[in-house]
Structures are given as C-alpha cells and as structure tokens.
Scaffold this active site. Structure first.
Site, PDB file in Angstrom:
ATOM      1  N   GLY A  15    -155.077 -64.025   2.527  1.00 47.53           N
ATOM      2  CA  GLY A  15    -155.207 -65.430   2.173  1.00 47.53           C
ATOM      3  C   GLY A  15    -156.470 -66.118   2.661  1.00 47.53           C
ATOM      4  O   GLY A  15    -156.435 -67.313   2.965  1.00 47.53           O
ATOM      5  N   ASN A  17    -158.990 -66.820   0.739  1.00 50.26           N
ATOM      6  CA  ASN A  17    -159.273 -67.816  -0.304  1.00 50.26           C
ATOM      7  C   ASN A  17    -158.331 -69.007  -0.172  1.00 50.26           C
ATOM      8  O   ASN A  17    -158.750 -70.151  -0.358  1.00 50.26           O
ATOM      9  CB  ASN A  17    -159.173 -67.192  -1.699  1.00 50.26           C
ATOM     10  N   LEU A  93    -151.024 -60.001  -6.284  1.00 48.25           N
ATOM     11  CA  LEU A  93    -151.136 -58.681  -6.918  1.00 48.25           C
ATOM     12  C   LEU A  93    -149.955 -58.338  -7.821  1.00 48.25           C
ATOM     13  O   LEU A  93    -149.503 -57.193  -7.867  1.00 48.25           O
ATOM     14  CB  LEU A  93    -151.303 -57.607  -5.835  1.00 48.25           C
ATOM     15  N   ILE A  96    -148.090 -62.165 -13.688  1.00 48.03           N
ATOM     16  CA  ILE A  96    -147.361 -63.436 -13.771  1.00 48.03           C
ATOM     17  C   ILE A  96    -146.394 -63.353 -14.954  1.00 48.03           C
ATOM     18  O   ILE A  96    -146.812 -63.021 -16.070  1.00 48.03           O
ATOM     19  CB  ILE A  96    -148.343 -64.616 -14.015  1.00 48.03           C
ATOM     20  N   ASN A 110    -157.417 -67.732 -11.817  1.00 48.51           N
ATOM     21  CA  ASN A 110    -157.497 -66.616 -10.871  1.00 48.51           C
ATOM     22  C   ASN A 110    -158.946 -66.447 -10.431  1.00 48.51           C
ATOM     23  O   ASN A 110    -159.865 -66.804 -11.164  1.00 48.51           O
ATOM     24  CB  ASN A 110    -157.011 -65.323 -11.552  1.00 48.51           C
ATOM     25  N   HIS A 112    -161.615 -63.438  -9.282  1.00 51.06           N
ATOM     26  CA  HIS A 112    -161.772 -61.987  -9.340  1.00 51.06           C
ATOM     27  C   HIS A 112    -163.103 -61.640  -8.661  1.00 51.06           C
ATOM     28  O   HIS A 112    -164.121 -62.280  -8.933  1.00 51.06           O
ATOM     29  CB  HIS A 112    -161.770 -61.529 -10.800  1.00 51.06           C
ATOM     30  N   ASP A 153    -156.568 -59.979 -16.131  1.00 48.41           N
ATOM     31  CA  ASP A 153    -157.996 -60.355 -16.124  1.00 48.41           C
ATOM     32  C   ASP A 153    -158.569 -60.598 -17.520  1.00 48.41           C
ATOM     33  O   ASP A 153    -159.738 -60.347 -17.767  1.00 48.41           O
ATOM     34  CB  ASP A 153    -158.837 -59.245 -15.443  1.00 48.41           C
ATOM     35  N   GLU A 182    -166.817 -66.225  -2.872  1.00 46.54           N
ATOM     36  CA  GLU A 182    -165.508 -66.667  -3.380  1.00 46.54           C
ATOM     37  C   GLU A 182    -165.076 -67.953  -2.686  1.00 46.54           C
ATOM     38  O   GLU A 182    -164.570 -68.877  -3.318  1.00 46.54           O
ATOM     39  CB  GLU A 182    -164.453 -65.583  -3.121  1.00 46.54           C
TER      40      GLU A 182
HETATM   41  C1  GRF Z   1    -160.128 -61.638  -3.212  1.00 47.67           C
HETATM   42  O1  GRF Z   1    -161.190 -60.724  -3.233  1.00 47.67           O
HETATM   43  C2  GRF Z   1    -159.891 -62.168  -4.614  1.00 47.67           C
HETATM   44  O2  GRF Z   1    -161.035 -62.235  -5.397  1.00 47.67           O
HETATM   45  C3  GRF Z   1    -158.951 -61.144  -5.171  1.00 47.67           C
HETATM   46  O3  GRF Z   1    -158.129 -60.759  -4.094  1.00 47.67           O
HETATM   47  C4  GRF Z   1    -158.813 -60.972  -2.874  1.00 47.67           C
HETATM   48  C5  GRF Z   1    -157.946 -61.834  -2.015  1.00 47.67           C
HETATM   49  O4  GRF Z   1    -158.460 -61.989  -0.729  1.00 47.67           O
HETATM   50  N1  GRF Z   1    -158.239 -61.650  -6.321  1.00 47.67           N
HETATM   51  P1  GRF Z   1    -157.820 -63.045   0.252  1.00 47.67           P
HETATM   52  O5  GRF Z   1    -156.342 -62.705   0.398  1.00 47.67           O
HETATM   53  O6  GRF Z   1    -158.044 -64.413  -0.337  1.00 47.67           O
HETATM   54  O7  GRF Z   1    -158.557 -62.866   1.544  1.00 47.67           O
END
Ligand code: GRF
Length: 204
Positions: A15, A17, A93, A96, A110, A112, A153, A182
């Site tokens: 988490g 992000n 992961l 949906i 999302n 990526h 995706d 990100e």
């Molecule tokens: C990130 O690289 C995001 O782009 C991908 O999964 C990863 C999640 O990382 N969809 P985090 O759990 O936010 O650290």
C-alpha cells in the site's frame, strides 16, 4: 449537490500508493475523502496504513463466501455502506467483478507500473513488469493510470509519466524508480478526476 470524491481504495499488499493518496488528502493536494480501504488479503500491510489514519477497512475474499451472489452482494453492499462514489485500485491483484464495474462505470481507475498495452495483461504485475521491460531492452518505461474495464489492463489510458531505464538496472532498482513516479502521478490524476466529478452535471 455535493459531488465530492468519496474514494474506496482497493489493495492487496504494502500500500505505498495508498499511502501517497492518504498523504495527498491530508496535505490538501487531493480534494477527496477516503471512505474505505478494501483488501482481499487479511494481513495486507496497507490495511494497517488505513487503520492508523482511522479509515474504515474491509476484507472481502471470494473464498470466504459459499456463493458468488453473496460475494457480490457483500462487495457492492460494503461500497454502498461507506458511500463510495469512486474506486482507485492500488496494487489490487484480483479481477474486479463485472457487477462492480457496471455500478461504478467510468469511476474505477488503476495504476500500472509499465507501458500499456505492451507490458500489461494477466500475470503482468509487480516485479514481472520490470523484468519484461528490461528483457525487451527498452530505454524508457512509464507509469500508466487507466480506466478499469472488464479485461485486465484494457481500459483507456488517462495519464502516463516516463522513467528512464538505466544501463545497470535490475528489476528491483527499476521498480524503486518507477514507484516514486507512481506516488507523484496517482494523487495528481485523482485530483483531476475529483475536480471533474465535482463539476459533472449528471446527478450524483
Ligand atoms: C504498484 O507498482 C502499482 O503500480 C501496481 O501494484 C503495485 C502496488 O504497490 N498496480 P503498493 O502496494 O502501492 O506499494
């Protein structure tokens, strides 16, 4: 009518992000309220990040339901209970369910960690994306924020931001560089989407 973004963030892991989104909300850079953090994994560290901010959490895994209908009912019911009007996937992961995509049509995004569609699709997540980018000898990679549709995706791209691939990169060093981008890009894009949600004319 108040159309403020009421965000449900879906996670399966660490988490970081999610943390970037939390920080952006707390600092006022993102005008949204995180109403729910949902995970399919009960010990995902992202849940801890949410709890320490007082953000409601839910763990919903298909394996815990004896029927698909009950699973979907719980999924949609939880989103509704918390008043979510927008979903941001952040390292979630699981596919949906189509019912959720229909309910939140145009309001699920999302992030990526690579170029799409070349480095996306089933099995192309996390470190695998960076391994594939290195194997393809690309000089650059990028972060992609995109709409979520029924295929992995496959939704249209909302924003990308480039990152260099350096000669001595390992998948891990590339991943670390991309992750920093990100953390900048996702809150910025969500803020743009929050603004357009606020300005939308359709009934909320
Ligand atoms: C990130 O690289 C995001 O782009 C991908 O999964 C990863 C999640 O990382 N969809 P985090 O759990 O936010 O650290």
């Amino acid at each position: 009518m108040n159309k403020r973004m009421k965000l449900a963030v879906f996670i399966s892991g660490g988490g970081t992000n999610l943390q970037a989104i939390i920080d952006a909300v707390n600092s006022g850079k993102l005008d949204a309220k995180i109403v729910l953090v949902l995970s399919n994994i009960s010990d995902a560290f992202g849940l801890e990040r949410a709890r320490r901010e007082g953000i409601p959490t839910a763990i919903i895994s298909r394996a815990d339901f004896d029927s698909r209908d009950r699973f979907i009912e719980k999924f949609l019911g939880t989103l509704s209970l918390h008043g979510a009007n927008f979903i941001a996937l952040a390292g979630y992961l699981r596919m949906i369910p189509p019912e959720v995509i229909e309910e939140f049509h145009g309001r699920i995004v999302n992030i990526h960690p690579g170029p799409l569609p070349e480095f996306g699709g089933k099995g192309m997540f996390g470190i695998h994306v960076h391994e594939a980018v290195l194997a393809a000898e690309r000089k650059t990679t990028c972060v992609t924020v995109h709409h979520v549709t029924k295929g992995y995706d496959e939704g249209s791209t909302i924003a990308t931001r480039e990152a260099p691939v350096l000669p001595n990169d390992t998948p891990q060093s590339l991943q670390a560089r991309v992750l920093e981008i990100e953390h900048e890009l996702y809150p910025e894009v969500l803020e743009r989407l929050a603004t357009s949600l606020n300005n939308s004319t359709e009934d909320a």
